[in-house]
Design a protein around this motif. Structure first.
Motif, short mmCIF file in Angstrom:
data_model
loop_
_atom_site.label_atom_id
_atom_site.label_comp_id
_atom_site.label_asym_id
_atom_site.label_seq_id
_atom_site.Cartn_x
_atom_site.Cartn_y
_atom_site.Cartn_z
N VAL A 1 38.36 11.08 19.32
CA VAL A 1 39.49 11.39 20.18
C VAL A 1 39.51 10.41 21.34
CG1 VAL A 1 38.21 13.12 21.52
CG2 VAL A 1 40.69 13.23 21.45
N ASN A 2 40.70 9.88 21.62
CA ASN A 2 40.87 8.99 22.77
C ASN A 2 41.07 9.85 24.01
OD1 ASN A 2 40.76 6.63 21.23
ND2 ASN A 2 42.90 6.83 20.69
N ASP B 1 51.02 13.71 23.96
CA ASP B 1 51.55 12.66 23.09
C ASP B 1 51.94 11.48 23.96
OD1 ASP B 1 51.36 14.12 20.67
OD2 ASP B 1 53.18 15.20 21.18
N THR B 2 51.64 10.29 23.48
CA THR B 2 51.99 9.08 24.22
C THR B 2 52.53 8.05 23.24
OG1 THR B 2 51.17 7.43 25.80
CG2 THR B 2 49.67 8.10 24.05
N THR B 3 53.33 7.15 23.74
CA THR B 3 53.85 6.05 22.91
C THR B 3 53.42 4.74 23.54
OG1 THR B 3 55.95 6.04 24.10
CG2 THR B 3 55.84 7.37 22.10
N ALA C 1 52.86 5.90 18.19
CA ALA C 1 52.64 7.17 18.90
C ALA C 1 51.18 7.57 18.70
CB ALA C 1 53.56 8.26 18.35
N ALA C 2 50.63 8.23 19.70
CA ALA C 2 49.23 8.66 19.61
C ALA C 2 49.04 9.91 20.45
CB ALA C 2 48.30 7.56 20.11
N LYS C 3 47.98 10.62 20.16
CA LYS C 3 47.57 11.76 20.98
C LYS C 3 46.37 11.32 21.79
CE LYS C 3 49.00 15.83 18.45
NZ LYS C 3 50.11 16.06 19.32
N GLU C 4 46.31 11.75 23.05
CA GLU C 4 45.13 11.48 23.85
C GLU C 4 44.77 12.74 24.62
OE1 GLU C 4 46.32 8.14 26.21
OE2 GLU C 4 47.52 9.34 27.56
#
Length: 114
Positions: A44-45, A76-78, A88-91
């Motif tokens: 996980v980031n 959620d981030t882009t 897109a990613a989850k951090e």
């Protein structure tokens, strides 16, 4: 918003901005074996926007391989990838962090063992 807890080891040294405004690191955790008998690892980031935590704990005490417990919430981030495509990613945005071992303690133990 739901809070989560993740325990893992740092995949690399954390990246901290010079003003300590942002710290980024990746936690990994072994989750047993897959159907083929290979180790199954999840990661996980994490990002911390807490200046005091970044300066006093993350920058000074954490290093690759260190074990921590992180409490926070997924966001959620882009971002734009190197090839120019949108991704897109989850951090995990850090609310609290507990270090289970410190970089300085591991360095001392390694020196004593040598």
């Amino acid at each position: 918003m739901q809070s989560v807890m993740f325990t893992g080891r740092l995949a690399a040294d954390p990246q901290v901005t010079p003003d300590f405004g942002k710290a980024v690191f990746r936690l990994i955790q072994n989750r047993g074996k897959d159907a083929d008998g290979r180790d199954r690892t999840v990661g996980v980031n994490c990002v911390s926007w807490i200046r005091g935590l970044n300066e006093r704990v993350i920058a000074r005490g954490l290093a690759c391989g260190g074990e921590v417990v992180v409490f926070g919430a997924f966001h959620d981030t882009t971002y734009t990838a190197r090839d120019g495509t949108a991704r897109a990613a989850k951090e995990l945005v850090v609310d609290r962090l507990t270090a289970l071992d410190w970089a300085s303690e591991r360095e001392l133990a390694e020196r004593e063992a040598a």
